[in-house]
Design an enzyme around this catalytic site. Structure first.
Site, PDB file in Angstrom:
ATOM      1  N   TRP A 155       0.828  -1.203   0.000  1.00  0.00           N
ATOM      2  CA  TRP A 155       0.000   0.000   0.000  1.00  0.00           C
ATOM      3  C   TRP A 155       0.859   1.248   0.000  1.00  0.00           C
ATOM      4  CZ3 TRP A 155      -4.295  -1.327  -1.868  1.00  0.00           C
ATOM      5  CH2 TRP A 155      -4.890  -2.544  -1.522  1.00  0.00           C
ATOM      6  N   ASP A 164      -1.856   6.519   6.586  1.00  0.00           N
ATOM      7  CA  ASP A 164      -2.858   5.557   6.127  1.00  0.00           C
ATOM      8  C   ASP A 164      -3.116   4.604   7.295  1.00  0.00           C
ATOM      9  OD1 ASP A 164      -4.275   3.427   5.058  1.00  0.00           O
ATOM     10  OD2 ASP A 164      -2.941   3.114   3.346  1.00  0.00           O
ATOM     11  N   LYS A 181     -11.868  -2.450   6.935  1.00  0.00           N
ATOM     12  CA  LYS A 181     -11.025  -3.344   7.720  1.00  0.00           C
ATOM     13  C   LYS A 181     -11.497  -3.389   9.176  1.00  0.00           C
ATOM     14  CE  LYS A 181      -8.438  -3.715   3.989  1.00  0.00           C
ATOM     15  NZ  LYS A 181      -7.572  -2.653   3.602  1.00  0.00           N
TER      16      LYS A 181
HETATM   17  C1  LIG Z   1      -6.933  -2.221   2.190  1.00  0.00           C
HETATM   18  C2  LIG Z   1      -5.933  -1.139   2.304  1.00  0.00           C
HETATM   19  C3  LIG Z   1      -5.866  -0.081   1.368  1.00  0.00           C
HETATM   20  C4  LIG Z   1      -6.766  -0.014   0.160  1.00  0.00           C
HETATM   21  O1  LIG Z   1      -8.025   0.360   0.521  1.00  0.00           O
HETATM   22  P1  LIG Z   1      -9.185   0.608  -0.578  1.00  0.00           P
HETATM   23  O2  LIG Z   1     -10.256   1.205   0.275  1.00  0.00           O
HETATM   24  O3  LIG Z   1      -9.520  -0.725  -1.143  1.00  0.00           O
HETATM   25  O4  LIG Z   1      -8.653   1.540  -1.600  1.00  0.00           O
HETATM   26  C5  LIG Z   1      -4.940   0.907   1.575  1.00  0.00           C
HETATM   27  N1  LIG Z   1      -4.099   0.880   2.627  1.00  0.00           N
HETATM   28  C6  LIG Z   1      -4.129  -0.113   3.535  1.00  0.00           C
HETATM   29  C7  LIG Z   1      -3.174  -0.083   4.693  1.00  0.00           C
HETATM   30  C8  LIG Z   1      -5.040  -1.151   3.395  1.00  0.00           C
HETATM   31  O5  LIG Z   1      -5.074  -2.143   4.304  1.00  0.00           O
END
Ligand SMILES: *Cc1c(COP(=O)(O)O)cnc(C)c1O
Length: 357
Positions: free
Chosen positions: A99, A166, A190
């Site tokens: 990511w 993030d 998540k």
């Molecule tokens: C799942 C995830 C993403 C991507 O998320 P989307 O909502 O599918 O774009 C980005 N960063 C992390 C750390 C993730 O676990």
């Protein structure tokens, strides 16, 4: 058979959250209409938005000079919105996984990117330390929990420039000092709600510093000025996020969550270490309390598929590791009860008795 949901995302939600969402899908607060069929600008949905934002602020102790937004597009859309809005000349990034790499790729389209540290040399199995953040960077971007590789930054970094994080897969898993971040964002799917909502916590003073034209929909000010209602927000996912936050508050908030998450992770890591068949993949000082990655010991490698089938037969769901790590990944998000972790440990022990030489 009872299912134990270890999926990495979309992932487990508390039963009560799903039940309350189901009720609101049929009838929102007894108004005789579904949450899916009311105007996002009407008072019934506005109350949902207001409560969700208020619970965010309360549970994370967010200072007054921050905004909380809910947009579409996923965390992946933020990978481009962040540099679009905030990168003037140079940005610093910590490369800790897939990511982070995707975020770096987008930023390179807008200016100079300095990768201050990377763990790509060891397949992202650790969090780099001792890196220097350039003082002339517009911001420093990190991924606090690396969902695929099972590593996590468990401290709030000191930085000479604004920190952007993030937190897709560890938001609300532990207390954080929001004042040490200029922006925190993530996909809800998540640890918070279903797919479709993206949360953004952003501080005023980092905005308005780039000269380029920013398309209206991609500009943070647009969404701040319109309370996340410039266009139609993802209403139903936001409703479920609100239910998760109500549930979290009732349990005692992020401090209680952290204790529970730590306990679950410690139990599972201890079993991975003790069991003759398995080994962990993340460095001990970088291990995540949300995504626990492990593989077969080299001499038992051929049993990987057999274990997955065996575990699936016992009700374990979503244990297959991401293809870039292989093996297994047990995601132990907030909503996962300790009983599910204990059930997985029992399965690992049983498999050891059957197969250890
Ligand atoms: C799942 C995830 C993403 C991507 O998320 P989307 O909502 O599918 O774009 C980005 N960063 C992390 C750390 C993730 O676990």
């Amino acid at each position: 058979m009872k299912k134990h949901n270890f999926s990495a995302g979309p992932s487990i939600l508390a039963k009560e959250v799903i039940e309350n969402t189901a009720k609101a899908v049929l009838d929102l607060n007894g108004i005789g209409l579904s949450v899916m069929e009311v105007s996002h600008r009407g008072k019934d949905f506005q109350a949902v938005m207001d409560e969700t934002v208020a619970l965010f602020k309360e549970l994370l102790n967010i200072p007054d000079n921050y905004h909380v937004l809910f947009l579409g597009g996923g965390a992946s859309m933020q990978f481009c919105m962040i540099p679009y809005n905030l990168l003037n000349k140079k940005a610093a990034y910590l490369e800790t996984g897939t990511w982070a790499k995707k975020a770096i790729k987008e930023a390179k389209g807008f200016g100079e990117v300095v990768v201050v540290g990377s763990s790509s040399d060891k397949n992202f199995s650790y969090i780099p330390k001792g890196f220097a953040i350039p003082e002339d960077a517009d911001y420093f971007h990190i991924t606090t929990n690396n969902t695929i590789f099972g590593t996590e930054i468990l401290e709030d970094y000191d930085s000479p420039v604004p920190v952007i994080a993030d937190m897709s897969s560890d938001i609300f898993s532990r207390p954080i000092d929001v004042s040490k971040y200029a922006m925190i964002y993530g996909g809800a799917q998540k640890n918070l709600g279903p797919a479709g909502a993206t949360f953004i916590i952003i501080r005023d003073d980092i905005l308005g510093k780039v000269d380029r034209y920013i398309p209206t929909m991609l500009k943070y000010e647009t969404h701040i000025e319109n309370g996340s209602m410039f266009n139609t927000p993802p209403c139903l996912p936001i409703y479920t996020c609100m239910e998760t936050l109500r549930w979290l508050k009732k349990l005692g908030g992020v401090e209680v969550m952290q204790k529970m998450n730590r306990e679950k992770a410690d139990l599972l890591y201890a079993e991975i270490e003790r069991n003759k068949l398995f080994m962990g993949t993340a460095a001990e000082d970088s291990r995540s309390i949300m995504n626990i990655c492990f593989v077969m010991q080299p001499e038992y490698q051929e049993l990987e598929k057999t274990f997955l089938e065996f575990a699936t037969g016992k009700g374990m769901v979503g244990l297959k590791g991401h293809r870039s790590v292989g093996g297994f990944r047990a995601s132990t998000y907030n909503a996962m009860p300790k009983e599910s972790v204990e059930a997985l440990i029992a399965v690992m022990k049983e498999f050891e008795t059957m197969h250890a030489k």
